[in-house]
Enzyme design. Structure first.
Site, PDB file in Angstrom:
ATOM      1  N   SER A 136      -6.719  14.259  13.390  1.00 21.92           N
ATOM      2  CA  SER A 136      -6.248  15.263  12.206  1.00 21.92           C
ATOM      3  C   SER A 136      -7.195  16.699  12.485  1.00 21.92           C
ATOM      4  O   SER A 136      -8.081  16.638  13.068  1.00 21.92           O
ATOM      5  CB  SER A 136      -6.968  14.673  10.861  1.00 21.92           C
ATOM      6  OG  SER A 136      -6.930  15.622   9.936  1.00 21.92           O
ATOM      7  N   TYR A 160      -2.617  21.557  10.359  1.00 17.86           N
ATOM      8  CA  TYR A 160      -2.312  22.344   9.326  1.00 17.86           C
ATOM      9  C   TYR A 160      -2.213  23.861   9.527  1.00 17.86           C
ATOM     10  O   TYR A 160      -3.140  24.051  10.646  1.00 17.86           O
ATOM     11  CB  TYR A 160      -3.290  22.013   8.054  1.00 17.86           C
ATOM     12  CG  TYR A 160      -3.510  20.601   7.517  1.00 17.86           C
ATOM     13  CD1 TYR A 160      -2.480  20.155   6.490  1.00 17.86           C
ATOM     14  CD2 TYR A 160      -4.317  19.738   7.974  1.00 17.86           C
ATOM     15  CE1 TYR A 160      -2.298  18.854   6.223  1.00 17.86           C
ATOM     16  CE2 TYR A 160      -4.649  18.489   7.304  1.00 17.86           C
ATOM     17  CZ  TYR A 160      -3.526  18.095   6.339  1.00 17.86           C
ATOM     18  OH  TYR A 160      -3.673  16.834   5.971  1.00 17.86           O
ATOM     19  N   THR A 186       1.855  19.206   9.976  1.00 14.72           N
ATOM     20  CA  THR A 186       1.891  18.601   8.510  1.00 14.72           C
ATOM     21  C   THR A 186       2.178  19.806   7.279  1.00 14.72           C
ATOM     22  O   THR A 186       1.549  20.858   7.412  1.00 14.72           O
ATOM     23  CB  THR A 186       0.682  17.871   7.923  1.00 14.72           C
ATOM     24  OG1 THR A 186       0.275  16.853   8.689  1.00 14.72           O
ATOM     25  CG2 THR A 186       0.791  17.422   6.468  1.00 14.72           C
ATOM     26  N   LYS A 276       5.663  16.524   9.680  1.00 15.90           N
ATOM     27  CA  LYS A 276       5.233  15.403   8.673  1.00 15.90           C
ATOM     28  C   LYS A 276       5.378  15.994   7.443  1.00 15.90           C
ATOM     29  O   LYS A 276       4.650  16.984   7.244  1.00 15.90           O
ATOM     30  CB  LYS A 276       3.879  14.965   9.096  1.00 15.90           C
ATOM     31  CG  LYS A 276       3.308  13.823   8.088  1.00 15.90           C
ATOM     32  CD  LYS A 276       1.889  13.395   8.741  1.00 15.90           C
ATOM     33  CE  LYS A 276       1.486  12.256   7.802  1.00 15.90           C
ATOM     34  NZ  LYS A 276       0.945  12.890   6.547  1.00 15.90           N
ATOM     35  N   HIS A 300       2.538  12.173   1.752  1.00 11.66           N
ATOM     36  CA  HIS A 300       1.147  12.299   2.250  1.00 11.66           C
ATOM     37  C   HIS A 300       0.490  10.999   1.717  1.00 11.66           C
ATOM     38  O   HIS A 300      -0.767  11.305   1.000  1.00 11.66           O
ATOM     39  CB  HIS A 300       0.572  13.600   1.562  1.00 11.66           C
ATOM     40  CG  HIS A 300      -0.410  14.211   2.472  1.00 11.66           C
ATOM     41  ND1 HIS A 300      -0.246  15.017   3.416  1.00 11.66           N
ATOM     42  CD2 HIS A 300      -1.739  13.899   2.303  1.00 11.66           C
ATOM     43  CE1 HIS A 300      -1.190  15.642   3.865  1.00 11.66           C
ATOM     44  NE2 HIS A 300      -2.269  14.832   3.418  1.00 11.66           N
TER      45      HIS A 300
END
Length: 407
Positions: A136, A160, A186, A276, A300
């Site tokens: 992540s 992100y 994402t 995603k 999520h």
């Protein structure tokens, strides 16, 4: 009248089963875990409330997460009989690369806060198992350190889009240099969901020393000792944050992101691109048109918009719409290997699991993650056998009856 007598020792001796004392407390703990739900209960006992609730919880009233798990629980399997299932092959390919099972480790933020071994432990298990691992943006181990911990793993990097675009571009460049095969963008976090457990627990990164947390130390001394005697929690952009996780997200993430940014990302990333956070068919078509190699049907984990669509329910329609051009994955609510089989039968290429392996991590570090994989793999294989299916290629929608989504 029943005639009775005292049993002879020679008759009792074969019935007496003694087990040696297991001195390894972690192994003893994990051996008792037969399901992911068991790992969750162990994790809850061993982890302070704030980090456990961050993992376990969802947004607002947590309706989305409950509905997702309910749908998995209510679906019906339709087995075939008299098939030779003495040998079952649960392997597949994900984005053209082999995977031992049709599941991957989803990206999770602040993993070292759940348990001090953190992302490197999870990546090593992925490498040993032969499944993908996604790091992540909000991970607590660097891109390079995860690559060093699991050099042969199929490593993905989850991104992100930040307000500071240069910082995001730097992460992309570092991921390319470190040999990550896939970028997972994402797109369902323009702002943070209202994760009320975190607000009520006053969770900060790292956890703050308050009268409440000091009291918690007495209940979870090992967790606090590990936190305080290992490297401080840091991630890509800063070392600490005085507010809540939601405030951090709203500070860092860019709510102005559009499809144009996805087009730019496709040009910037040379490997596989996965998007995603897809929650409807039209968006699935759009991102595939813009070059996505895979999409994740995801709300999520129920942590953003409460009462969002249930990803599993969307699988057939989305696969019919884009499955010939991109791979379709699904997450949210997955707690068993049977859940994974159901998603694959409906057409998903693979399932992303997050909470399931985090429960293992909190229960027993790297060995706990390995135990989570063993549980899921065993349930998955057994479900295939009981369905009369020898490999994933034989699975189809006739094997699952998906109930109507009712409220």
């Amino acid at each position: 009248m029943t005639e009775r007598r005292l049993p002879r020792w020679s008759e009792l001796r074969p019935l007496v089963r003694t087990r040696g004392l297991e001195l390894d407390a972690t192994k003893r703990r994990l051996d008792r875990a037969l399901t992911i739900a068991d790992l969750r209960m162990i994790a809850k006992r061993r982890t302070p409330r704030a980090p456990f609730d961050y993992t376990d919880g969802a947004a607002e009233s947590e309706v989305t997460l409950r509905r997702a798990r309910s749908l998995y629980n209510r679906l019906q399997f339709n087995p075939s009989i008299l098939r030779d299932v003495s040998q079952v092959d649960p392997s597949t390919t994900i984005l053209g690369r082999p995977s031992a099972y049709p599941f991957a480790f989803a990206p999770t933020g602040f993993t070292r806060m759940m348990q001090h071994e953190g992302e490197p432990a999870v990546a090593r298990v992925a490498e040993r198992t032969g499944i993908p691992y996604a790091l992540s943006t909000m991970g607590t181990t660097s891109i390079e350190d995860v690559a060093a911990a699991a050099p042969n793993a199929d490593r993905w990097f989850q991104l992100y889009v930040w307000t500071d675009r240069a910082a995001g571009k730097d992460l992309v460049d570092r991921s390319i240099a470190a040999g990550y095969t896939t970028l997972m963008l994402t797109v369902d976090v323009p702002v943070a969901g209202a994760r009320l457990r975190d607000v009520r627990n006053g969770m900060t990164i790292p956890p703050s020393l308050t009268p409440k947390t000091i009291l918690d130390m007495g209940m979870h001394p090992a967790w606090w000792m590990n936190l305080l005697t290992t490297e401080p929690l840091t991630f890509a952009s800063l070392s600490d944050w005085p507010g809540t996780v939601a405030e951090l997200i709203n500070h860092m993430f860019d709510p102005t992101v559009t499809f144009d940014d996805l087009a730019w990302m496709r040009d910037a990333w040379p490997g596989s691109l996965v998007v995603k956070g897809i929650q409807n068919v039209d968006d699935a078509r759009k991102v595939v048109d813009l070059g996505a190699d895979g999409i994740v049907l995801s709300n999520h984990g129920g942590r953003q918009l409460d009462r969002a669509p249930i990803p599993l329910a969307m699988v057939p329609e989305v696969v019919d719409a884009v499955g010939d051009r991109a791979e379709v994955y699904v997450d949210t609510g997955v707690m068993t290997g049977a859940d994974i089989v159901a998603a694959c039968a409906l057409g998903a290429r693979a399932v992303l699991i997050g909470r399931a392996y985090l429960y293992g991590l909190m229960a027993g570090g790297e060995r706990g993650v390995q135990r989570a994989v063993e549980i899921l793999a065993g349930e998955l294989t057994r479900t295939l056998q009981l369905l009369g299916v020898r490999d994933l290629g034989e699975l189809n929608r006739s094997h699952v009856t998906l109930p109507a989504v009712t409220f």
